[in-house]
Design an enzyme around this catalytic site. Structure first.
Site, PDB file in Angstrom:
ATOM      1  N   ASP A  55       0.832  -1.213   0.000  1.00 33.23           N
ATOM      2  CA  ASP A  55       0.000   0.000   0.000  1.00 33.23           C
ATOM      3  C   ASP A  55       0.865   1.260   0.000  1.00 33.23           C
ATOM      4  O   ASP A  55       0.495   2.278  -0.591  1.00 33.23           O
ATOM      5  CB  ASP A  55      -0.913   0.017   1.231  1.00 33.23           C
ATOM      6  CG  ASP A  55      -1.957  -1.079   1.164  1.00 33.23           C
ATOM      7  OD1 ASP A  55      -2.360  -1.441   0.037  1.00 33.23           O
ATOM      8  OD2 ASP A  55      -2.352  -1.588   2.223  1.00 33.23           O
ATOM      9  N   ARG A  60       2.586   6.233  -2.697  1.00 29.38           N
ATOM     10  CA  ARG A  60       3.659   7.052  -3.282  1.00 29.38           C
ATOM     11  C   ARG A  60       3.426   7.263  -4.776  1.00 29.38           C
ATOM     12  O   ARG A  60       3.613   8.353  -5.303  1.00 29.38           O
ATOM     13  CB  ARG A  60       5.027   6.384  -3.050  1.00 29.38           C
ATOM     14  CG  ARG A  60       5.594   6.666  -1.664  1.00 29.38           C
ATOM     15  CD  ARG A  60       7.033   6.193  -1.560  1.00 29.38           C
ATOM     16  NE  ARG A  60       7.159   4.755  -1.708  1.00 29.38           N
ATOM     17  CZ  ARG A  60       6.927   3.877  -0.729  1.00 29.38           C
ATOM     18  NH1 ARG A  60       6.559   4.298   0.461  1.00 29.38           N
ATOM     19  NH2 ARG A  60       7.067   2.570  -0.936  1.00 29.38           N
ATOM     20  N   GLU A 129      -5.627   9.711   4.242  1.00 28.06           N
ATOM     21  CA  GLU A 129      -6.034  10.649   5.294  1.00 28.06           C
ATOM     22  C   GLU A 129      -5.129  11.864   5.329  1.00 28.06           C
ATOM     23  O   GLU A 129      -4.019  11.850   4.783  1.00 28.06           O
ATOM     24  CB  GLU A 129      -6.017   9.970   6.683  1.00 28.06           C
ATOM     25  CG  GLU A 129      -4.676   9.777   7.346  1.00 28.06           C
ATOM     26  CD  GLU A 129      -3.821   8.674   6.786  1.00 28.06           C
ATOM     27  OE1 GLU A 129      -2.735   9.000   6.261  1.00 28.06           O
ATOM     28  OE2 GLU A 129      -4.173   7.490   6.846  1.00 28.06           O
ATOM     29  N   ASP A 157      -3.806  14.550  20.929  1.00 27.97           N
ATOM     30  CA  ASP A 157      -2.666  14.396  20.010  1.00 27.97           C
ATOM     31  C   ASP A 157      -2.948  14.971  18.630  1.00 27.97           C
ATOM     32  O   ASP A 157      -2.029  15.394  17.929  1.00 27.97           O
ATOM     33  CB  ASP A 157      -2.325  12.904  19.836  1.00 27.97           C
ATOM     34  CG  ASP A 157      -1.484  12.376  20.978  1.00 27.97           C
ATOM     35  OD1 ASP A 157      -1.186  13.163  21.902  1.00 27.97           O
ATOM     36  OD2 ASP A 157      -1.130  11.178  20.956  1.00 27.97           O
ATOM     37  N   ALA A 169      -6.712   2.152   7.348  1.00 29.32           N
ATOM     38  CA  ALA A 169      -5.305   2.451   7.644  1.00 29.32           C
ATOM     39  C   ALA A 169      -5.164   3.075   9.040  1.00 29.32           C
ATOM     40  O   ALA A 169      -5.654   2.518  10.025  1.00 29.32           O
ATOM     41  CB  ALA A 169      -4.757   3.349   6.535  1.00 29.32           C
ATOM     42  N   PHE A 172      -8.197   3.216  11.314  1.00 30.54           N
ATOM     43  CA  PHE A 172      -8.633   1.977  11.976  1.00 30.54           C
ATOM     44  C   PHE A 172      -7.816   1.749  13.251  1.00 30.54           C
ATOM     45  O   PHE A 172      -8.354   1.376  14.293  1.00 30.54           O
ATOM     46  CB  PHE A 172      -8.490   0.817  10.989  1.00 30.54           C
ATOM     47  CG  PHE A 172      -9.017  -0.490  11.479  1.00 30.54           C
ATOM     48  CD1 PHE A 172     -10.299  -0.597  11.996  1.00 30.54           C
ATOM     49  CD2 PHE A 172      -8.241  -1.640  11.406  1.00 30.54           C
ATOM     50  CE1 PHE A 172     -10.791  -1.815  12.445  1.00 30.54           C
ATOM     51  CE2 PHE A 172      -8.724  -2.857  11.850  1.00 30.54           C
ATOM     52  CZ  PHE A 172     -10.000  -2.942  12.379  1.00 30.54           C
ATOM     53  N   SER A 173      -6.504   1.995  13.174  1.00 25.02           N
ATOM     54  CA  SER A 173      -5.638   1.831  14.359  1.00 25.02           C
ATOM     55  C   SER A 173      -6.004   2.828  15.448  1.00 25.02           C
ATOM     56  O   SER A 173      -5.663   2.634  16.615  1.00 25.02           O
ATOM     57  CB  SER A 173      -4.168   2.078  14.010  1.00 25.02           C
ATOM     58  OG  SER A 173      -3.802   1.424  12.856  1.00 25.02           O
TER      59      SER A 173
HETATM   60  P1  NAP Z   1       3.738   2.751   5.826  1.00 27.11           P
HETATM   61  O1  NAP Z   1       4.822   2.022   6.488  1.00 27.11           O
HETATM   62  O2  NAP Z   1       3.803   3.029   4.336  1.00 27.11           O
HETATM   63  O3  NAP Z   1       2.323   2.042   6.141  1.00 27.11           O
HETATM   64  C1  NAP Z   1       2.019   1.539   7.411  1.00 27.11           C
HETATM   65  C2  NAP Z   1       1.096   0.361   7.240  1.00 27.11           C
HETATM   66  O4  NAP Z   1      -0.185   0.825   6.798  1.00 27.11           O
HETATM   67  C3  NAP Z   1       1.591  -0.642   6.175  1.00 27.11           C
HETATM   68  O5  NAP Z   1       1.399  -1.949   6.632  1.00 27.11           O
HETATM   69  C4  NAP Z   1       0.684  -0.334   4.982  1.00 27.11           C
HETATM   70  O6  NAP Z   1       0.470  -1.467   4.128  1.00 27.11           O
HETATM   71  C5  NAP Z   1      -0.610   0.007   5.715  1.00 27.11           C
HETATM   72  N1  NAP Z   1      -1.576   0.763   4.914  1.00 27.11           N
HETATM   73  C6  NAP Z   1      -1.399   1.856   4.151  1.00 27.11           C
HETATM   74  N2  NAP Z   1      -2.552   2.237   3.581  1.00 27.11           N
HETATM   75  C7  NAP Z   1      -3.495   1.357   4.001  1.00 27.11           C
HETATM   76  C8  NAP Z   1      -4.873   1.218   3.768  1.00 27.11           C
HETATM   77  N3  NAP Z   1      -5.563   2.071   3.017  1.00 27.11           N
HETATM   78  N4  NAP Z   1      -5.538   0.206   4.396  1.00 27.11           N
HETATM   79  C9  NAP Z   1      -4.889  -0.651   5.190  1.00 27.11           C
HETATM   80  N5  NAP Z   1      -3.575  -0.578   5.461  1.00 27.11           N
HETATM   81  C10 NAP Z   1      -2.885   0.417   4.864  1.00 27.11           C
HETATM   82  O7  NAP Z   1       3.534   4.123   6.650  1.00 27.11           O
HETATM   83  P2  NAP Z   1       3.731   5.655   6.339  1.00 27.11           P
HETATM   84  O8  NAP Z   1       4.616   5.859   5.136  1.00 27.11           O
HETATM   85  O9  NAP Z   1       4.063   6.311   7.613  1.00 27.11           O
HETATM   86  O10 NAP Z   1       2.247   6.161   5.948  1.00 27.11           O
HETATM   87  C11 NAP Z   1       1.489   5.577   4.938  1.00 27.11           C
HETATM   88  C12 NAP Z   1       0.149   5.224   5.512  1.00 27.11           C
HETATM   89  O11 NAP Z   1       0.334   4.359   6.611  1.00 27.11           O
HETATM   90  C13 NAP Z   1      -0.607   6.427   6.056  1.00 27.11           C
HETATM   91  O12 NAP Z   1      -1.447   6.982   5.066  1.00 27.11           O
HETATM   92  C14 NAP Z   1      -1.365   5.866   7.238  1.00 27.11           C
HETATM   93  O13 NAP Z   1      -2.703   5.572   6.928  1.00 27.11           O
HETATM   94  C15 NAP Z   1      -0.674   4.579   7.573  1.00 27.11           C
HETATM   95  N6  NAP Z   1      -0.117   4.726   8.940  1.00 27.11           N
HETATM   96  C16 NAP Z   1      -0.685   3.992   9.931  1.00 27.11           C
HETATM   97  C17 NAP Z   1      -0.285   4.168  11.241  1.00 27.11           C
HETATM   98  C18 NAP Z   1      -0.949   3.363  12.288  1.00 27.11           C
HETATM   99  O14 NAP Z   1      -1.742   2.472  11.931  1.00 27.11           O
HETATM  100  N7  NAP Z   1      -0.699   3.626  13.562  1.00 27.11           N
HETATM  101  C19 NAP Z   1       0.708   5.079  11.569  1.00 27.11           C
HETATM  102  C20 NAP Z   1       1.271   5.814  10.524  1.00 27.11           C
HETATM  103  C21 NAP Z   1       0.850   5.636   9.210  1.00 27.11           C
HETATM  104  P3  NAP Z   1       1.685  -2.122   3.258  1.00 27.11           P
HETATM  105  O15 NAP Z   1       2.397  -2.996   4.250  1.00 27.11           O
HETATM  106  O16 NAP Z   1       0.989  -2.910   2.202  1.00 27.11           O
HETATM  107  O17 NAP Z   1       2.525  -0.997   2.708  1.00 27.11           O
END
Ligand code: NAP
Length: 271
Positions: A55, A60, A129, A157, A169, A172-173
């Site tokens: 994802d 990207r 988001e 926060d 993404a 949900f967390s």
């Molecule tokens: P990242 O490492 O690229 O992504 C974090 C995780 O979120 C990865 O496992 C990614 O899947 C998964 N993900 C991304 N979009 C998703 C979606 N629409 N539905 C379900 N899972 C999804 O993190 P990043 O570069 O910081 O940010 C990219 C995205 O990650 C953000 O848009 C945000 O939504 C998410 N994120 C989540 C958290 C959290 O859950 N606490 C914290 C920061 C960011 P893949 O393994 O397939 O890449």
């Protein structure tokens, strides 16, 4: 959807993982055997973008090519891959379905933020988001209005504004709800809301329809800076007085094969 026989150009975009590079090469061969053209660089007239990776790679790619009209489909190579409908094992079925014109194109809704200082505004677009946070992990205080109705003063926060596709993404967390991707709504999800005798904030998310605007007005204490995180990419802004969120008029398109697999994806990836 019928097959577009005139335009056979397909962009393959992949991350640098070994699996992704190998999958790209196998897929290119299979597509060429069916008469499709795979340009060397990104072609702006292609009829399909295939994104190989997780994802993160999908996010990207969409940002790098500035939310193009060309539909996307993803091949997941060893990540969570919620967006990524295909896996390297079912490329033959995919190429056949593509060749037979056996697919649908669905719209993906995006979130748009208008970020304003006293003198000017800029626009940001998110696929998952847009998050507003305090700098240096400080508590952020935000007055929230929906259209012109004052809802609350949030302290905590931060506030996360999620699209339906982003609901699985970060949203949900953070305790937000899963939203079916065809619903044209935004979700406002609090991040660690403070509830005490001093501060009182909603602890659950709210879902806002597409004809309403979510307005945030930061209330500054020590610093007049905030962080805005768009699909994981963080920016620092000074002297922001208002941020307006709405469902963007811009959309991207996703190519899907047959039935929508949102609920089975939820079961398989989260439970
Ligand atoms: P990242 O490492 O690229 O992504 C974090 C995780 O979120 C990865 O496992 C990614 O899947 C998964 N993900 C991304 N979009 C998703 C979606 N629409 N539905 C379900 N899972 C999804 O993190 P990043 O570069 O910081 O940010 C990219 C995205 O990650 C953000 O848009 C945000 O939504 C998410 N994120 C989540 C958290 C959290 O859950 N606490 C914290 C920061 C960011 P893949 O393994 O397939 O890449």
């Amino acid at each position: 959807m019928t097959n577009n026989t005139e335009n056979k150009k397909i962009n393959i975009i992949h991350n640098n993982d070994t699996d992704s590079i190998e999958t790209a090469s196998v897929l290119e061969k299979k597509l060429k055997e069916k008469g499709f053209l795979v340009p060397k660089g990104y072609n702006y007239d292609a009829f399909l973008n295939i994104c190989i990776g997780g994802d993160g790679a999908f996010l990207r790619t969409v940002h790098n090519f500035n939310f193009p009209n060309i539909p996307f489909i993803g091949v997941n190579t060893g990540h969570l891959g919620f967006f990524q409908e295909l896996c390297p094992d079912n490329l033959d079925d995919f190429v056949k379905a593509l060749s037979d014109g056996n697919y649908d194109i669905n719209e993906i809704f995006l979130v748009e933020a208008q970020v304003c200082t006293r003198n000017s505004c800029i626009e940001l677009i998110g696929l998952n988001e847009i998050v507003i946070k305090g700098i240096n992990s400080k508590t952020i205080h935000l007055n929230i209005c929906i259209d012109d109705t004052y809802l609350e003063k949030f302290s905590g926060d931060g506030i996360l504004i999620s699209t339906p596709i982003g609901s699985t993404a970060y949203n949900f967390s953070s305790g937000g709800s899963l939203v079916f991707p065809s619903l044209e709504v935004l979700q406002v999800t609090p991040l660690s809301p403070i509830n005490s005798k001093v501060y009182r904030s909603l602890t659950t998310s709210v879902i806002v329809p597409n004809d309403m605007v979510i307005k945030l007005h930061p209330e500054y204490r020590d610093e007049n800076s905030i962080l805005i995180v768009v699909d994981g990419k963080q920016y620092k802004y000074d002297n922001i007085i208002e941020i307006n969120f709405k469902v963007s008029t811009m959309k991207i398109n996703k190519l899907t094969l047959g039935h929508d697999n949102f609920w089975s994806n939820v079961r398989n990836k989260f439970l």
